[in-house]
Design an enzyme around this catalytic site. Structure first.
Site, PDB file in Angstrom:
ATOM      1  N   LYS A 202      33.200  40.361  46.753  1.00 15.20           N
ATOM      2  CA  LYS A 202      32.138  39.497  46.211  1.00 15.20           C
ATOM      3  C   LYS A 202      30.977  39.230  47.173  1.00 15.20           C
ATOM      4  O   LYS A 202      29.864  38.952  46.732  1.00 15.20           O
ATOM      5  CB  LYS A 202      32.737  38.157  45.768  1.00 15.20           C
ATOM      6  CG  LYS A 202      33.500  38.216  44.460  1.00 15.20           C
ATOM      7  CD  LYS A 202      33.931  36.817  44.054  1.00 15.20           C
ATOM      8  CE  LYS A 202      34.642  36.835  42.715  1.00 15.20           C
ATOM      9  NZ  LYS A 202      34.965  35.479  42.257  1.00 15.20           N
TER      10      LYS A 202
ATOM     11  N   ILE B  88      36.695  20.514  57.748  1.00 11.91           N
ATOM     12  CA  ILE B  88      35.489  19.771  57.386  1.00 11.91           C
ATOM     13  C   ILE B  88      34.215  20.614  57.561  1.00 11.91           C
ATOM     14  O   ILE B  88      33.280  20.529  56.758  1.00 11.91           O
ATOM     15  CB  ILE B  88      35.418  18.468  58.230  1.00 11.91           C
ATOM     16  CG1 ILE B  88      36.455  17.468  57.705  1.00 11.91           C
ATOM     17  CG2 ILE B  88      34.035  17.843  58.228  1.00 11.91           C
ATOM     18  CD1 ILE B  88      36.206  16.927  56.302  1.00 11.91           C
TER      19      ILE B  88
ATOM     20  N   ASP C 280      30.646  32.485  38.077  1.00 15.78           N
ATOM     21  CA  ASP C 280      31.862  31.666  38.236  1.00 15.78           C
ATOM     22  C   ASP C 280      31.582  30.182  38.008  1.00 15.78           C
ATOM     23  O   ASP C 280      32.268  29.525  37.232  1.00 15.78           O
ATOM     24  CB  ASP C 280      32.457  31.856  39.636  1.00 15.78           C
ATOM     25  CG  ASP C 280      33.140  33.205  39.795  1.00 15.78           C
ATOM     26  OD1 ASP C 280      33.685  33.710  38.807  1.00 15.78           O
ATOM     27  OD2 ASP C 280      33.128  33.745  40.919  1.00 15.78           O
TER      28      ASP C 280
END
Ligand code: ATR
Length: 283
Positions: free
Chosen positions: A73, A161, A109
């Site tokens: 992708k 994070i 998507d």
């Protein structure tokens, strides 16, 4: 199906590795037939080392369009002539359209997900307080499309994070980034909690991405996973009175948006879902 191949006027495909279990050929070929389109869709297993040649080959053969799945992708973007703005922000392409010999890349998507979400809620999402769990590729697509749709703000929590921070940087929107412990305390404030991680996906069916004991009344718990159809998390959430949405809608939604890009026709979503559910039952 065999007859379709013989008389097909346009060919579409999927480039992935592996592709043996893909539900896309059945879903698209059934829809081509249903819409009376003499087209055919085939899944091609392409080793990452051969991706460039595969794309050149598809161009030489005049293939009309294709889907792209794991692991191609991101890499595919190097071999296209143009990339749609949403796909650029997401940083990945899952659908390619041949426009007069030029390959144009899209990402359907996130749009497919938002479409399935709106079908589920039956109303807009503008006043929803949203928590997204995970900050990988699927999260990027979903978060980008939610903002594109008009959501004003949402929160992301992720084990790493820095990946959530990258999404915020790329999007340039106000995104609240929360460590798991901080997000957990706020669980009861969310109207929609979306699991974009693989936690709960077969074979790790007993892993739960988020606790369900303090959900807000009427909270919608949405899992992008469709294998299993109902994850342990969704079962638990249901047990707590929450509404749930599994990943079939997103899979069908991304296919529907791709189908429309290729043919200009919005497909029969319900029938596409039936075909996908039938495929999943057979697995
Ligand atoms: P995809 O393209 O399907 O989103 P991905 O890019 O590999 O796949 O992202 C997977 C996501 O699931 C990530 O957010 C990952 O967390 P990290 O960014 O910290 O790696 C999350 N994830 C997967 N397994 C996890 C686990 N066991 N615990 C917590 N997070 C997990």
């Amino acid at each position: 199906m065999g007859n379709n191949v013989l008389k097909a006027e346009k060919l579409f495909g999927l480039l992935g590795h592996p592709v043996g279990h893909s539900m896309s050929p059945a879903m698209h070929n059934d829809q081509f037939e249903k819409q009376g389109l003499p087209y055919f869709y085939h899944a091609f297993d392409v080793d990452p080392r051969d991706l460039k040649e595969a794309v050149e080959g598809m161009r030489a053969l005049g293939i009309s369009g294709f889907n792209v799945t794991v692991p191609h992708k991101v890499e595919i973007m190097s071999y296209l002539d143009e990339i749609d703005e949403e796909a650029q922000i997401i940083g990945a392409v899952n659908t390619v359209v041949n426009k007069k010999g030029r390959w144009i890349g899209y990402n359907t998507d996130g749009k497919g997900y938002v479409q399935s979400l709106l079908t589920k809620t039956g109303k807009g999402l503008h006043d929803y307080n949203i928590l997204v769990i995970g900050a990988g590729g699927a999260s990027r697509a979903v978060v980008t499309s939610l903002y594109k749709y008009g959501v004003q703000s949402l929160a992301i929590t992720n084990r790493t994070i820095s990946k959530a921070e990258n999404i915020r940087k790329n999007l340039g929107h106000e995104i609240e980034i929360l460590e798991k412990e901080k997000a957990e305390i706020k669980t009861g404030e969310y109207d929609l909690i979306i699991n974009t991680t693989s936690m709960g996906m077969s074979p790790h069916v007993n892993t739960i991405p988020w606790k369900t004991d303090v959900l807000k009344q009427g909270c919608l718990c949405s899992d992008l996973i469709y294998n299993p159809l109902k994850t342990t998390w969704l079962k638990e959430a249901e047990g707590q009175g929450a509404d749930t949405l599994n990943g079939v809608g997103m899979f069908v939604g991304q296919g529907a948006v791709a189908f429309e890009l290729w043919t200009g026709i919005w497909p029969d979503i319900e029938r596409m879902s039936e075909v996908v559910l039938e495929q999943l039952r057979r697995k």
